[in-house]
Scaffold this motif. Sequence first.
Motif, PDB file in Angstrom:
ATOM      1  N   ALA A   1       0.812  -1.215   0.000  1.00 28.45           N
ATOM      2  CA  ALA A   1       0.000   0.000   0.000  1.00 28.45           C
ATOM      3  C   ALA A   1       0.847   1.267   0.000  1.00 28.45           C
ATOM      4  O   ALA A   1       0.343   2.356  -0.299  1.00 28.45           O
ATOM      5  CB  ALA A   1      -0.935   0.008   1.208  1.00 28.45           C
ATOM      6  N   ASP A   2       2.125   1.131   0.310  1.00 28.03           N
ATOM      7  CA  ASP A   2       3.010   2.294   0.323  1.00 28.03           C
ATOM      8  C   ASP A   2       3.488   2.690  -1.071  1.00 28.03           C
ATOM      9  O   ASP A   2       4.150   3.717  -1.219  1.00 28.03           O
ATOM     10  CB  ASP A   2       4.232   2.018   1.200  1.00 28.03           C
ATOM     11  CG  ASP A   2       3.894   2.029   2.672  1.00 28.03           C
ATOM     12  OD1 ASP A   2       4.699   1.482   3.463  1.00 28.03           O
ATOM     13  OD2 ASP A   2       2.823   2.559   3.048  1.00 28.03           O
ATOM     14  N   TYR A   3       3.170   1.886  -2.052  1.00 26.93           N
ATOM     15  CA  TYR A   3       3.644   2.135  -3.412  1.00 26.93           C
ATOM     16  C   TYR A   3       2.538   2.679  -4.278  1.00 26.93           C
ATOM     17  O   TYR A   3       1.441   2.133  -4.346  1.00 26.93           O
ATOM     18  CB  TYR A   3       4.197   0.853  -4.034  1.00 26.93           C
ATOM     19  CG  TYR A   3       5.502   0.430  -3.416  1.00 26.93           C
ATOM     20  CD1 TYR A   3       5.520  -0.214  -2.183  1.00 26.93           C
ATOM     21  CD2 TYR A   3       6.710   0.684  -4.043  1.00 26.93           C
ATOM     22  CE1 TYR A   3       6.717  -0.593  -1.594  1.00 26.93           C
ATOM     23  CE2 TYR A   3       7.916   0.305  -3.470  1.00 26.93           C
ATOM     24  CZ  TYR A   3       7.908  -0.328  -2.244  1.00 26.93           C
ATOM     25  OH  TYR A   3       9.087  -0.697  -1.668  1.00 26.93           O
ATOM     26  N   ARG A   4       2.873   3.755  -4.994  1.00 28.37           N
ATOM     27  CA  ARG A   4       1.894   4.384  -5.868  1.00 28.37           C
ATOM     28  C   ARG A   4       1.951   3.821  -7.289  1.00 28.37           C
ATOM     29  O   ARG A   4       0.935   3.704  -7.964  1.00 28.37           O
ATOM     30  CB  ARG A   4       2.155   5.889  -5.920  1.00 28.37           C
ATOM     31  CG  ARG A   4       1.228   6.641  -6.831  1.00 28.37           C
ATOM     32  CD  ARG A   4       1.536   8.132  -6.790  1.00 28.37           C
ATOM     33  NE  ARG A   4       0.677   8.882  -7.703  1.00 28.37           N
ATOM     34  CZ  ARG A   4       0.791  10.182  -7.926  1.00 28.37           C
ATOM     35  NH1 ARG A   4       1.716  10.883  -7.297  1.00 28.37           N
ATOM     36  NH2 ARG A   4      -0.013  10.781  -8.754  1.00 28.37           N
ATOM     37  N   TYR A   5       3.138   3.481  -7.745  1.00 28.97           N
ATOM     38  CA  TYR A   5       3.311   3.069  -9.141  1.00 28.97           C
ATOM     39  C   TYR A   5       3.632   1.582  -9.218  1.00 28.97           C
ATOM     40  O   TYR A   5       4.537   1.098  -8.546  1.00 28.97           O
ATOM     41  CB  TYR A   5       4.443   3.863  -9.791  1.00 28.97           C
ATOM     42  CG  TYR A   5       4.224   5.351  -9.774  1.00 28.97           C
ATOM     43  CD1 TYR A   5       4.997   6.184  -8.966  1.00 28.97           C
ATOM     44  CD2 TYR A   5       3.236   5.919 -10.579  1.00 28.97           C
ATOM     45  CE1 TYR A   5       4.799   7.545  -8.956  1.00 28.97           C
ATOM     46  CE2 TYR A   5       3.025   7.292 -10.565  1.00 28.97           C
ATOM     47  CZ  TYR A   5       3.810   8.091  -9.765  1.00 28.97           C
ATOM     48  OH  TYR A   5       3.599   9.447  -9.758  1.00 28.97           O
ATOM     49  N   TRP A   6       2.872   0.894 -10.097  1.00 27.39           N
ATOM     50  CA  TRP A   6       3.007  -0.550 -10.270  1.00 27.39           C
ATOM     51  C   TRP A   6       3.040  -0.910 -11.741  1.00 27.39           C
ATOM     52  O   TRP A   6       2.431  -0.239 -12.576  1.00 27.39           O
ATOM     53  CB  TRP A   6       1.810  -1.273  -9.646  1.00 27.39           C
ATOM     54  CG  TRP A   6       1.776  -1.207  -8.155  1.00 27.39           C
ATOM     55  CD1 TRP A   6       1.244  -0.207  -7.389  1.00 27.39           C
ATOM     56  CD2 TRP A   6       2.292  -2.176  -7.250  1.00 27.39           C
ATOM     57  NE1 TRP A   6       1.405  -0.500  -6.061  1.00 27.39           N
ATOM     58  CE2 TRP A   6       2.038  -1.707  -5.943  1.00 27.39           C
ATOM     59  CE3 TRP A   6       2.934  -3.405  -7.401  1.00 27.39           C
ATOM     60  CZ2 TRP A   6       2.413  -2.420  -4.805  1.00 27.39           C
ATOM     61  CZ3 TRP A   6       3.298  -4.116  -6.274  1.00 27.39           C
ATOM     62  CH2 TRP A   6       3.036  -3.626  -4.985  1.00 27.39           C
TER      63      TRP A   6
END
Length: 123
Positions: A108-113
Motif C-alpha cells: 500500500a506504500d507504493y503508488r506506481y506498479w
Amino acid sequence: QAQLAESGGGLVQTGGSLRLSCAASGRTFDQYYMSWFRQAQGKQREFVGGISWSGRRTFYADSVKGRFTISRDDAKNTVYLQMNTLKSEDTAVYYCATRYGSLSSIPADYRYWGQGTQVTVSS
C-alpha cells in the motif's frame, strides 16, 4: 506519471533460473526505490526485494535471500530480478513497484506498479 512494465516471466522447472525485467519511464527516478513483489493465487501480495535507485543498497525477503538478486541498468532505466534455484513456492505473478525516498515492504506504500508477469515453476 511513472510507468513500469515487467517482462521475462514464463514456465521453468524446479531448480532453474529466470530473469525478470522492469522498464521504467515517464519521469526521472532520482531518490526512488524500486521493489519487486509477488502474489501467488489465493494469497496476499508479498515483498520480494528492493533496490535503491543509486544501486548501492539492496534488500531481500528471507524466503529469497541467496537465490534472488536485484540489479539495475541506469542507461536503460531498467531493474532486473535474477531468480536462481527456483522452487515451486516461487510460482506467482511478479510485480515491480516504485516509491520515493525509502524502501517499504508494504504494498500500500507504493503508488506506481507494473502490470505483472507470471512465473510458474514446475517439478
